[in-house]
Design an enzyme around this catalytic site. Structure first.
Site, short mmCIF file in Angstrom:
data_model
loop_
_atom_site.label_atom_id
_atom_site.label_comp_id
_atom_site.label_asym_id
_atom_site.label_seq_id
_atom_site.Cartn_x
_atom_site.Cartn_y
_atom_site.Cartn_z
CG ASP B 8 -1.64 1.28 1.49
OD1 ASP B 8 -1.57 2.17 0.62
OD2 ASP B 8 -2.28 1.40 2.55
CE LYS B 69 -1.43 7.09 -3.62
NZ LYS B 69 -1.93 6.19 -2.55
CD GLU B 170 -4.94 3.79 -2.39
OE1 GLU B 170 -5.79 4.62 -2.00
OE2 GLU B 170 -3.77 4.10 -2.65
CG ASP B 193 -8.67 5.61 2.04
OD1 ASP B 193 -8.26 6.01 3.15
OD2 ASP B 193 -7.92 5.11 1.19
N1 LIG Z 1 -7.63 4.84 14.68
C1 LIG Z 1 -7.58 5.99 14.01
N2 LIG Z 1 -8.59 6.88 14.07
C2 LIG Z 1 -8.55 8.04 13.39
N3 LIG Z 1 -7.52 8.41 12.61
C3 LIG Z 1 -6.48 7.58 12.50
C4 LIG Z 1 -6.44 6.33 13.18
N4 LIG Z 1 -5.27 5.72 12.87
C5 LIG Z 1 -4.61 6.54 12.03
N5 LIG Z 1 -5.32 7.68 11.81
C6 LIG Z 1 -4.95 8.83 10.98
O1 LIG Z 1 -4.84 8.41 9.63
C7 LIG Z 1 -3.95 9.24 8.94
C8 LIG Z 1 -2.97 8.42 8.13
O2 LIG Z 1 -3.70 7.67 7.21
P1 LIG Z 1 -3.02 6.69 6.14
O3 LIG Z 1 -4.10 5.82 5.64
O4 LIG Z 1 -1.82 6.08 6.75
O5 LIG Z 1 -2.59 7.74 5.05
P2 LIG Z 1 -2.37 7.53 3.49
O6 LIG Z 1 -3.27 6.46 3.01
O7 LIG Z 1 -2.72 8.88 2.94
O8 LIG Z 1 -0.94 7.24 3.35
C9 LIG Z 1 -3.25 10.11 9.99
O9 LIG Z 1 -3.78 11.42 9.93
C10 LIG Z 1 -3.61 9.43 11.30
O10 LIG Z 1 -3.70 10.36 12.35
MG LIG Z 2 -4.28 4.92 2.23
#
Ligand SMILES: Nc1ncnc2c1ncn2[C@@H]1O[C@H](COP(=O)(O)OP(=O)(O)O)[C@@H](O)[C@H]1O
Ligand SMILES: [Mg+2]
Lengths: 193, 333
Positions: B8, B69, B170, B193
């Site tokens: 991912d 990205k 995704e 998402d």
């Molecule tokens: N349990 C949760 N509840 C709410 N927000 C969360 C939780 N776990 C991670 N996050 C938030 O998700 C975000 C990261 O998302 P992610 O899917 O890793 O990003 P991306 O897909 O854009 O790389 C961060 O802002 C983080 O604070």
């Molecule tokens: Mg993501």
């Protein structure tokens, strides 16, 4: 599924991956049996002995690969168990470090600011208690309770207005972790009047 | 049989997994984390990836690359590139054919070259774990990615020495992870998402394990970090009301506030209320000052109301494009 744009075509392909695997297995199995037949794909006759030999080699190969795979998996699992033990306290330590940081900050406070300092230390302790709760650490306070050796440790006994066997003073609190006693409350027990 | 890894490649964080038996196992990196920040930095001769790259961002803003990205497969003069340019600290330049590239130490690099470095880290994470070399990979991309963005992602894989077997959407991966393919009837599902800095919504139709993307929409500039920001502002305001000190102007206090806000937000995903308790957050002539603010989920929801509102427009548009109404949706992921 005819009139689709490119994007969906890619979707379709990826679906095939999901579906393909079981199919492949089935193909493999059926082809194994086919091998024993006396004709190959082009209709040429096959020596049944040779076919069996080929099959033995193939199966042997598969077995070896599976053994290697199993071996890897075993090693991996063993390493994970070691790591799990080595780093089990990581999260707890990180939580504890917040408290340490705050105590260090408390020491940096200049003299003459005792009220604000005490307030900060109290809040540090509160934050620690909140943290303990998250880690399923439960505090035991015993004063006024019937003495219970499963949770309390008697340091001494003395006469008091409380009935015999009641905890009248606590030297330090007890703690349970996930419902299991990790430290008994150390207490003073009444022997009655 | 060589192992196939699933990556991912996120805007903010990346994650790698492998099939083990009949379940997927997320592989922790060498620091023990399940996700790796999608951040790459060049510091002198050293190339840093992940958490280490993120940690030195402040001291090396020109050569620390994050959220690339958003640039992948985009033109330099596109609207998204311009918007992105305003938000990041590193230089963005036009390649010879007008694509959006970045500049590292005066050298032009494509976003796929930067992404390849993150992919390499994911590859070696998997290799360390499996104890064997890995070449075959499946990489996920947003459903709205067009062909050139998909191709660019494949290229990034190739640069990283990966043989990219598939590019998977995704939302499809998410639906699979939730086991939503195990249905006989045709279902419509919506995948919502919200990443670190981007928001995607997709409407999928599933039937017989076959997925079809009906519509996708989103906002490439709306994410979890905006939610953190709102909470930081609120906490700072509450503190100012009580103590008359502006924490947003104090770098050290702000850092503590940032970490605490993200933690509180995550806690509020499962708890009804949480407490942000930061003793000794700052000090003035009258002595040390402490921040203590209770935040209920209701309060947080009202604070982020505008952000949630912003995410609804793309949702509505997606439903409209798919030609369905909200009540037709069977599941929301
Ligand atoms: N349990 C949760 N509840 C709410 N927000 C969360 C939780 N776990 C991670 N996050 C938030 O998700 C975000 C990261 O998302 P992610 O899917 O890793 O990003 P991306 O897909 O854009 O790389 C961060 O802002 C983080 O604070
Ligand atoms: Mg993501």
């Amino acid at each position: 599924m005819s009139s689709k744009n490119k994007k969906q075509d890619i979707e379709d392909q990826e679906v095939e991956v999901v579906k393909d695997e079981p199919n492949e297995k089935i193909n493999e199995e059926t082809s194994l049996e086919d091998d024993v037949l006396t004709v190959d794909e082009e209709g040429e006759p096959i020596d049944p002995m040779q076919a069996l030999k080929n099959e033995v080699t193939e199966l042997n190969d598969k077995l070896l690969r599976q053994h290697a795979e199993m071996d890897n998996l075993r090693k991996r699992t063993a390493r994970e168990v070691v790591d799990a033990r080595k780093f089990a306290v990581e999260k707890f330590t990180v939580a504890l470090l917040d408290v340490v940081d705050n105590l260090e900050r408390a020491l940096d406070v200049e003299e003459g600011k005792e009220d604000a300092l005490r307030d900060g230390v109290q809040r540090t302790l509160d934050s620690w208690r909140g943290m303990m709760e998250k880690f399923d650490v439960e505090r035991i306070d015993a004063v006024g309770e019937q003495f219970d050796p499963h949770k309390h440790e008697a340091l001494s006994q003395m006469p008091s207005n409380e009935p015999e066997g009641v905890v009248i003073n606590q030297h330090c609190a007890g703690y349970m972790l996930n419902g299991r006693l990790i430290r008994p409350a150390q207490v003073l027990v009444s022997s009655g009047k | 049989m060589a192992k196939v890894i699933g990556i991912d490649l996120g805007t903010t964080n990346s994650c790698v997994s492998v099939m083990e038996g009949d379940t997927y196992k997320v592989i922790p990196n060498s620091e023990g984390d399940n996700t790796t920040p999608s951040v790459v930095a060049f510091a002198g001769d050293e190339r840093l990836v992940g958490a280490a790259a993120k940690r030195q961002m402040v001291t090396n803003p020109d050569n620390t690359f994050y959220a690339v990205k958003r640039l992948i497969g985009r033109k330099f003069d596109s609207k998204e590139t311009k918007h992105h340019h305003e938000l990041v600290s590193y230089p963005i330049v036009a390649s010879d054919n007008g694509d959006a590239w970045v500049e590292a130490d005066g050298k032009k690099m494509s976003p796929q070259e930067i992404s390849a470095i993150t992919l390499q880290k994911m590859k070696s994470t998997a290799e360390d774990y499996l104890g064997e070399t890995v070449t075959d990979a499946v990489i996920t991309v947003p459903a709205y990615f067009n062909d050139s963005q998909r191709q660019a992602t494949k290229d990034a894989g190739a640069i990283a020495g990966l043989n990219v077997l598939r590019i998977v959407n995704e939302p499809t991966a998410a639906a699979l992870a939730y086991g939503l393919d195990k249905t006989e009837e045709n279902h419509l599902i919506a995948v919502y998402d919200l990443g670190g800095g981007t928001f995607d919504v997709s409407i999928l139709e599933i039937g017989d394990g076959v997925f079809e993307v009906k519509a996708t929409n989103g906002d490439t500039f709306l994410g979890g970090e905006d939610f953190d920001q709102v909470l930081i502002k609120y906490l700072a305001e509450e503190f100012k009301k009580e103590n008359g000190v502006d924490l947003l102007k104090d770098k050290l206090a702000l850092q503590r506030l940032k970490e605490a806000a993200e933690k509180a937000k995550i806690e509020l995903s499962s708890a009804q209320q949480t407490e942000v308790n930061l003793p000794f957050i700052t000090a003035d002539a009258s002595g040390p000052k402490h921040l203590l603010v209770k935040v209920t989920r209701a309060k947080f929801e009202s604070l982020v109301g505008d952000l949630v509102e912003r995410s609804l427009a793309p949702c509505k548009q997606a439903l409209k494009d798919a030609g369905v109404s909200a009540s037709d949706i069977h599941d929301v992921v």
